[in-house]
Design an enzyme around this catalytic site. Structure first.
Site, PDB file in Angstrom:
ATOM      1  N   SER A 170       0.812  -1.210   0.000  1.00 41.75           N
ATOM      2  CA  SER A 170       0.000   0.000   0.000  1.00 41.75           C
ATOM      3  C   SER A 170       0.845   1.260   0.000  1.00 41.75           C
ATOM      4  O   SER A 170       0.304   2.353  -0.123  1.00 41.75           O
ATOM      5  CB  SER A 170      -0.949  -0.023   1.188  1.00 41.75           C
ATOM      6  N   GLU A 216      -5.154   0.016  -8.055  1.00 42.49           N
ATOM      7  CA  GLU A 216      -4.151   1.032  -8.367  1.00 42.49           C
ATOM      8  C   GLU A 216      -2.950   0.293  -8.975  1.00 42.49           C
ATOM      9  O   GLU A 216      -2.421  -0.640  -8.356  1.00 42.49           O
ATOM     10  CB  GLU A 216      -3.761   1.708  -7.043  1.00 42.49           C
ATOM     11  N   HIS A 245      -2.358  -2.794  -6.543  1.00 41.94           N
ATOM     12  CA  HIS A 245      -2.864  -2.453  -5.208  1.00 41.94           C
ATOM     13  C   HIS A 245      -4.389  -2.535  -5.168  1.00 41.94           C
ATOM     14  O   HIS A 245      -5.074  -1.693  -5.748  1.00 41.94           O
ATOM     15  CB  HIS A 245      -2.375  -1.039  -4.838  1.00 41.94           C
TER      16      HIS A 245
HETATM   17  N1  CAA Z   1     -15.864  -8.795   2.350  1.00 40.56           N
HETATM   18  C1  CAA Z   1     -16.646  -9.053   1.280  1.00 40.56           C
HETATM   19  N2  CAA Z   1     -17.830  -8.457   1.061  1.00 40.56           N
HETATM   20  C2  CAA Z   1     -18.236  -7.555   1.975  1.00 40.56           C
HETATM   21  C3  CAA Z   1     -17.476  -7.232   3.113  1.00 40.56           C
HETATM   22  C4  CAA Z   1     -16.247  -7.902   3.280  1.00 40.56           C
HETATM   23  N3  CAA Z   1     -15.425  -7.663   4.324  1.00 40.56           N
HETATM   24  N4  CAA Z   1     -18.138  -6.301   3.828  1.00 40.56           N
HETATM   25  C5  CAA Z   1     -19.279  -6.041   3.164  1.00 40.56           C
HETATM   26  N5  CAA Z   1     -19.339  -6.801   2.042  1.00 40.56           N
HETATM   27  C6  CAA Z   1     -20.405  -6.826   1.038  1.00 40.56           C
HETATM   28  C7  CAA Z   1     -21.710  -7.260   1.654  1.00 40.56           C
HETATM   29  O1  CAA Z   1     -21.832  -8.672   1.650  1.00 40.56           O
HETATM   30  C8  CAA Z   1     -22.718  -6.592   0.732  1.00 40.56           C
HETATM   31  O2  CAA Z   1     -22.830  -7.361  -0.458  1.00 40.56           O
HETATM   32  P1  CAA Z   1     -24.212  -7.416  -1.296  1.00 40.56           P
HETATM   33  O3  CAA Z   1     -24.401  -6.044  -1.862  1.00 40.56           O
HETATM   34  O4  CAA Z   1     -23.934  -8.458  -2.333  1.00 40.56           O
HETATM   35  O5  CAA Z   1     -25.267  -7.798  -0.326  1.00 40.56           O
HETATM   36  C9  CAA Z   1     -22.031  -5.269   0.350  1.00 40.56           C
HETATM   37  O6  CAA Z   1     -20.623  -5.484   0.584  1.00 40.56           O
HETATM   38  C10 CAA Z   1     -22.505  -4.111   1.194  1.00 40.56           C
HETATM   39  O7  CAA Z   1     -22.273  -4.446   2.557  1.00 40.56           O
HETATM   40  P2  CAA Z   1     -23.181  -3.975   3.776  1.00 40.56           P
HETATM   41  O8  CAA Z   1     -24.564  -3.698   3.284  1.00 40.56           O
HETATM   42  O9  CAA Z   1     -23.002  -4.946   4.887  1.00 40.56           O
HETATM   43  O10 CAA Z   1     -22.496  -2.666   4.317  1.00 40.56           O
HETATM   44  P3  CAA Z   1     -22.177  -1.306   3.593  1.00 40.56           P
HETATM   45  O11 CAA Z   1     -23.134  -0.979   2.529  1.00 40.56           O
HETATM   46  O12 CAA Z   1     -21.891  -0.346   4.681  1.00 40.56           O
HETATM   47  O13 CAA Z   1     -20.768  -1.618   2.853  1.00 40.56           O
HETATM   48  C11 CAA Z   1     -18.429  -1.458   2.886  1.00 40.56           C
HETATM   49  C12 CAA Z   1     -19.659  -2.054   3.564  1.00 40.56           C
HETATM   50  C13 CAA Z   1     -18.345  -1.974   1.456  1.00 40.56           C
HETATM   51  C14 CAA Z   1     -17.232  -1.939   3.657  1.00 40.56           C
HETATM   52  C15 CAA Z   1     -18.580   0.099   2.878  1.00 40.56           C
HETATM   53  O14 CAA Z   1     -18.776   0.545   4.192  1.00 40.56           O
HETATM   54  C16 CAA Z   1     -17.387   0.798   2.309  1.00 40.56           C
HETATM   55  O15 CAA Z   1     -17.246   0.953   1.111  1.00 40.56           O
HETATM   56  N6  CAA Z   1     -16.480   1.284   3.194  1.00 40.56           N
HETATM   57  C17 CAA Z   1     -15.276   1.958   2.783  1.00 40.56           C
HETATM   58  C18 CAA Z   1     -14.253   0.944   2.377  1.00 40.56           C
HETATM   59  C19 CAA Z   1     -12.970   1.578   1.949  1.00 40.56           C
HETATM   60  O16 CAA Z   1     -12.768   2.779   1.959  1.00 40.56           O
HETATM   61  N7  CAA Z   1     -12.017   0.722   1.547  1.00 40.56           N
HETATM   62  C20 CAA Z   1     -10.710   1.154   1.157  1.00 40.56           C
HETATM   63  C21 CAA Z   1      -9.796   1.030   2.308  1.00 40.56           C
HETATM   64  S1  CAA Z   1      -8.179   1.533   1.889  1.00 40.56           S
HETATM   65  C22 CAA Z   1      -7.451   0.170   1.293  1.00 40.56           C
HETATM   66  O17 CAA Z   1      -7.963  -0.894   1.278  1.00 40.56           O
HETATM   67  C23 CAA Z   1      -6.118   0.341   0.724  1.00 40.56           C
HETATM   68  C24 CAA Z   1      -4.990   0.444   1.649  1.00 40.56           C
HETATM   69  O18 CAA Z   1      -3.916   0.341   1.160  1.00 40.56           O
HETATM   70  C25 CAA Z   1      -5.093   0.696   3.081  1.00 40.56           C
END
Ligand code: CAA
Length: 283
Positions: free
Chosen positions: A119, A152, A140
């Site tokens: 990352s 990315e 990424h």
């Molecule tokens: N793994 C797989 N699928 C997941 C999951 C997980 N950990 N968490 C949620 N989901 C799926 C759910 O099963 C659901 O699927 P369906 O649409 O098929 O039913 C969908 O995602 C939506 O989930 P929820 O309704 O439970 O919850 P939500 O709408 O709040 O979404 C989230 C959850 C997708 C995590 C959302 O909150 C989100 O987008 N959060 C921000 C995530 C983010 O910013 N990620 C980037 C982090 S930075 C990074 O990764 C890079 C780095 O280098 C640090």
């Protein structure tokens, strides 16, 4: 070159997500980690997600079995001798990644592409550990991998056009949208995201707001899907700290100094969801 066999080193939250999307795209996948319990935990996570997809009618039971059947568990890095493309998704620690790339370089076929899901560590530094710097690239993924659309793609100075195009095309095959970033610490995603998270931790540290208020402001005021502290718990506080350190050292700029509270939590083993405690508590 056509990618048929795809390796993933690290079966943790990023690694098993990458293995899942690769297997869902039809590739044969080898998912490796240092201990069988880590590989089994990763496989269990994939199984749970696919089972939910079947229950929701998004996938047939036959498809689920076929996807799982394409993922071969591995605890021996030598299994990567048959891969066309491998993504390293081990812990965000430079010496560990360097050693993995040195090993992969001697194990993988000479034409295989070696990608890192790092990352923030510069890809050029990782490429320099190998005898094939033209075939080393950053790929990424975002967490949770099966959900997030972005990949990315980071080119080192030495990365060839062929390696870059293959990685871009593979990201599209996985159903993702790639974006290109130059090889500087944190690339684009974490150059922007992590200082925001770090600033949210400073707000907590300075008593500007409670964890709930800080997250509510960003969720409802800025329409972020989750607040920065909850997101830090999802990413892992150890990873957040490691990225801030990389930015701080890589740019020699005090604006990237990690918040002492973030360090304190990491030192206490409060790493977020994965340990059941971060800025919030998890069952
Ligand atoms: N793994 C797989 N699928 C997941 C999951 C997980 N950990 N968490 C949620 N989901 C799926 C759910 O099963 C659901 O699927 P369906 O649409 O098929 O039913 C969908 O995602 C939506 O989930 P929820 O309704 O439970 O919850 P939500 O709408 O709040 O979404 C989230 C959850 C997708 C995590 C959302 O909150 C989100 O987008 N959060 C921000 C995530 C983010 O910013 N990620 C980037 C982090 S930075 C990074 O990764 C890079 C780095 O280098 C640090």
């Amino acid at each position: 070159m056509e990618v048929k066999t795809f390796g993933v080193v690290g079966a943790g939250q990023m690694g098993n997500g990458i293995a899942q999307v690769a297997a869902m795209s039809g590739l044969q996948v080898i998912m490796n980690d240092i201990k069988d319990e880590f590989v089994q935990k990763g496989l269990q996570n994939i199984t749970n997600l696919l089972t939910k997809a079947v229950e929701k009618g998004k996938m047939s039971a036959e498809e689920k079995d076929a996807v799982l059947g394409r993922i071969k568990p591995s605890v021996d890095l030598a299994d990567m001798s048959s891969v066309d493309f491998v993504v390293e998704a081990a812990t965000e620690n430079e010496p560990i990644k360097f050693q993995i790339f040195k090993n992969l370089d001697s194990i993988c076929p000479k034409d295989a592409i070696l990608a890192s899901n790092t990352s923030s560590i510069p890809i050029g530094r990782i490429a320099a550990q190998t005898q094939r710097p033209d075939k080393v690239i950053g790929m990424h993924f975002m967490n949770p991998v099966p959900v997030m659309k972005l990949v990315e793609v980071i080119r080192a100075l030495t990365t060839s056009d062929e390696t870059y195009k293959l990685t871009w095309d593979l990201s599209v095959r996985f159903g993702k949208t790639p974006a290109e970033s130059s090889d500087y610490p944190g690339f684009i995603a974490n150059r922007i995201l992590m200082p925001m998270i770090n600033e949210a931790v400073y707000c907590l540290y300075h008593g500007v707001g409670t964890r709930e208020d800080i997250d509510t402001v960003m969720k409802l005021g800025m329409n972020h899907p989750m607040g920065p502290l909850a997101l830090a718990d999802l990413i892992g506080l150890d990873t957040c700290l490691a990225i801030m350190e990389t930015l701080f050292v890589g740019f020699s700029d005090s604006k990237y100094r990690p918040c002492p509270l973030l360090r304190k939590y990491v030192e206490a083993g409060w790493l977020g969801r994965k340990t059941g405690r971060g800025f919030y508590e998890y069952k």
